[in-house]
Design a protein around this motif. Structure first.
Motif, mmCIF file in Angstrom:
data_model
loop_
_atom_site.group_PDB
_atom_site.id
_atom_site.type_symbol
_atom_site.label_atom_id
_atom_site.label_comp_id
_atom_site.label_asym_id
_atom_site.label_seq_id
_atom_site.Cartn_x
_atom_site.Cartn_y
_atom_site.Cartn_z
ATOM 1 N N TYR A 155 -11.969 -25.583 10.864
ATOM 2 C CA TYR A 155 -10.949 -24.815 10.152
ATOM 3 C C TYR A 155 -11.441 -24.509 8.740
ATOM 4 C CZ TYR A 155 -9.475 -28.707 7.171
ATOM 5 O OH TYR A 155 -9.446 -29.707 6.224
ATOM 6 N N ASP A 191 -8.126 -18.350 0.304
ATOM 7 C CA ASP A 191 -7.170 -17.637 -0.554
ATOM 8 C C ASP A 191 -7.413 -16.142 -0.379
ATOM 9 O OD1 ASP A 191 -6.098 -19.991 -1.456
ATOM 10 O OD2 ASP A 191 -7.206 -20.004 -3.351
ATOM 11 N N LEU A 195 1.150 -24.215 5.249
ATOM 12 C CA LEU A 195 0.902 -23.014 4.456
ATOM 13 C C LEU A 195 1.765 -21.882 5.008
ATOM 14 C CD1 LEU A 195 -2.986 -23.274 4.229
ATOM 15 C CD2 LEU A 195 -1.332 -23.847 2.441
ATOM 16 N N THR A 252 -0.885 -20.044 9.385
ATOM 17 C CA THR A 252 -2.103 -20.574 9.993
ATOM 18 C C THR A 252 -2.533 -19.592 11.058
ATOM 19 O OG1 THR A 252 -1.536 -22.887 9.557
ATOM 20 C CG2 THR A 252 -3.090 -22.460 11.334
ATOM 21 N N CYS A 273 -8.246 -21.306 11.955
ATOM 22 C CA CYS A 273 -8.771 -22.266 12.925
ATOM 23 C C CYS A 273 -9.550 -21.524 14.001
ATOM 24 C CB CYS A 273 -7.639 -23.054 13.569
ATOM 25 S SG CYS A 273 -6.617 -23.974 12.389
ATOM 26 N N VAL A 294 -9.694 -23.049 4.846
ATOM 27 C CA VAL A 294 -8.549 -22.596 4.058
ATOM 28 C C VAL A 294 -9.070 -21.552 3.079
ATOM 29 C CG1 VAL A 294 -6.771 -23.221 2.385
ATOM 30 C CG2 VAL A 294 -7.267 -24.738 4.313
ATOM 31 N N PRO A 342 -2.865 -18.528 0.265
ATOM 32 C CA PRO A 342 -3.724 -19.361 1.098
ATOM 33 C C PRO A 342 -3.328 -19.293 2.573
ATOM 34 C CG PRO A 342 -2.132 -20.732 -0.047
ATOM 35 C CD PRO A 342 -1.928 -19.326 -0.550
ATOM 36 N N ALA A 343 -4.327 -19.231 3.426
ATOM 37 C CA ALA A 343 -4.117 -19.280 4.873
ATOM 38 C C ALA A 343 -5.133 -20.229 5.479
ATOM 39 C CB ALA A 343 -4.271 -17.892 5.492
ATOM 40 N N ALA A 344 -4.712 -20.966 6.491
ATOM 41 C CA ALA A 344 -5.640 -21.763 7.281
ATOM 42 C C ALA A 344 -6.134 -20.898 8.436
ATOM 43 C CB ALA A 344 -4.959 -23.015 7.815
ATOM 44 N N THR A 402 -13.040 -18.590 -0.007
ATOM 45 C CA THR A 402 -12.911 -19.842 0.740
ATOM 46 C C THR A 402 -12.720 -21.003 -0.229
ATOM 47 O OG1 THR A 402 -14.373 -18.972 2.457
ATOM 48 C CG2 THR A 402 -13.979 -21.345 2.453
ATOM 49 N N LYS A 427 -10.329 -18.743 -6.591
ATOM 50 C CA LYS A 427 -9.547 -19.724 -5.843
ATOM 51 C C LYS A 427 -8.273 -20.102 -6.606
ATOM 52 C CE LYS A 427 -12.321 -23.636 -7.540
ATOM 53 N NZ LYS A 427 -13.180 -24.758 -7.128
ATOM 54 N N PHE A 471 -0.564 -28.055 8.381
ATOM 55 C CA PHE A 471 -1.165 -27.344 7.250
ATOM 56 C C PHE A 471 -0.102 -26.989 6.214
ATOM 57 C CE2 PHE A 471 -4.802 -26.258 10.104
ATOM 58 C CZ PHE A 471 -5.816 -26.681 9.274
#
Length: 262
Positions: free
Chosen positions: A3, A7, A42, A45, A22, A5, A18-20, A255, A13, A40
């Protein structure tokens, strides 16, 4: 499972949204995907699964539900593929709940081809509910799954205090609050987005909302190329161009972290 995370709609940053992201090696039950998104915690995701060269299945989950469209997590997903997965093609396609979406890599960042969101009049019941949320509305519109209100000016958007319980009760995914920009000549309009019913009290930068904000504001400016700024605490800029029935969203991503899910 790896995974990242990221921005999105950010050049540094801890700004933007922000997103995760995967990278799925195999299918997982929807319940597990949802619990992982809650872990997470957020706004979104994103789950990526390779279908063929340059073509991926993409799904988006808030901490509480799966959504039909998400701009910032799509930007984050494209960034991960190009920055960390050695994907060479400059155009990516994503199979999503909203049909096939395209991301293109350019010297100025990433551009996303999204469906334009139609703008329509609100019903009398929706209008009453929106006036309960806040007074002093300059205009109110239905914007696809969302409701949109225009306030008097940029300061009113910046100082808007959301009543989250009333917003959650609206017949919509979320509420877009917007006004014409007045503090920065390179920005045309400002906005904020609230989606407590979807598990997002305030989204830092909402790409999908700009698919509605573009057709809302374009007639006022007399042009189809605009720049929006979302006035959340983190903040972020979204370039948007209306091209036929598409909204071309543009931005950059950074990232922040990477890891392994066991």
């Amino acid at each position: 499972m790896k995974y990242f995370v990221v921005d999105a709609f950010a050049t540094s940053k801890f700004t933007g949204n922000p997103a995760a992201v995967c990278l799925l090696d195999t299918d997982l039950p929807d319940g597990e995907l949802q619990m992982l998104a809650a872990e997470f915690n957020l706004s979104e995701t994103a789950y990526l699964q390779r279908l063929e060269e340059g073509y991926y299945r993409l799904r988006w989950f808030t901490p509480t539900i799966e959504v039909n469209l998400c701009g910032h997590a799509t930007l984050a997903a494209a960034h991960v593929l190009w920055a960390h997965c050695e994907v060479a093609v400059n155009s990516l396609r994503f199979k999503t709940r909203s049909g096939d979406l395209t991301a293109n890599r350019g010297i100025d960042g990433v551009s996303l081809e999204f469906p334009l969101t139609p703008i329509s009049s609100v019903s009398s019941a929706e209008n009453t509910a929106l006036h309960d949320v806040t007074g002093g509305i300059a205009a109110a519109r239905r914007a696809g799954e969302d409701l949109l209100i225009e306030l008097a000016d940029e300061a009113a958007v910046q100082s808007f205090i959301p009543n989250l319980s009333l917003i959650a009760a609206l017949p919509a995914r979320g509420l877009i609050v917007t006004a014409m920009a007045s503090r920065e000549p390179r920005v045309d309009f400002v906005s904020r987005f609230f989606g407590p019913a979807a598990g997002i009290n305030e989204d830092p930068v909402t790409g999908s909302a700009h698919c509605a904000l573009a057709p809302y504001w374009a007639p006022r400016f007399g042009r189809n190329e605009l720049k929006g700024r979302q006035l959340s605490a983190r903040g972020g800029d979204v370039g948007v161009v209306i091209a036929g029935d598409k909204a071309i969203l543009s931005g950059r991503a950074v990232t922040v972290m990477a890891g392994e899910i066991y």
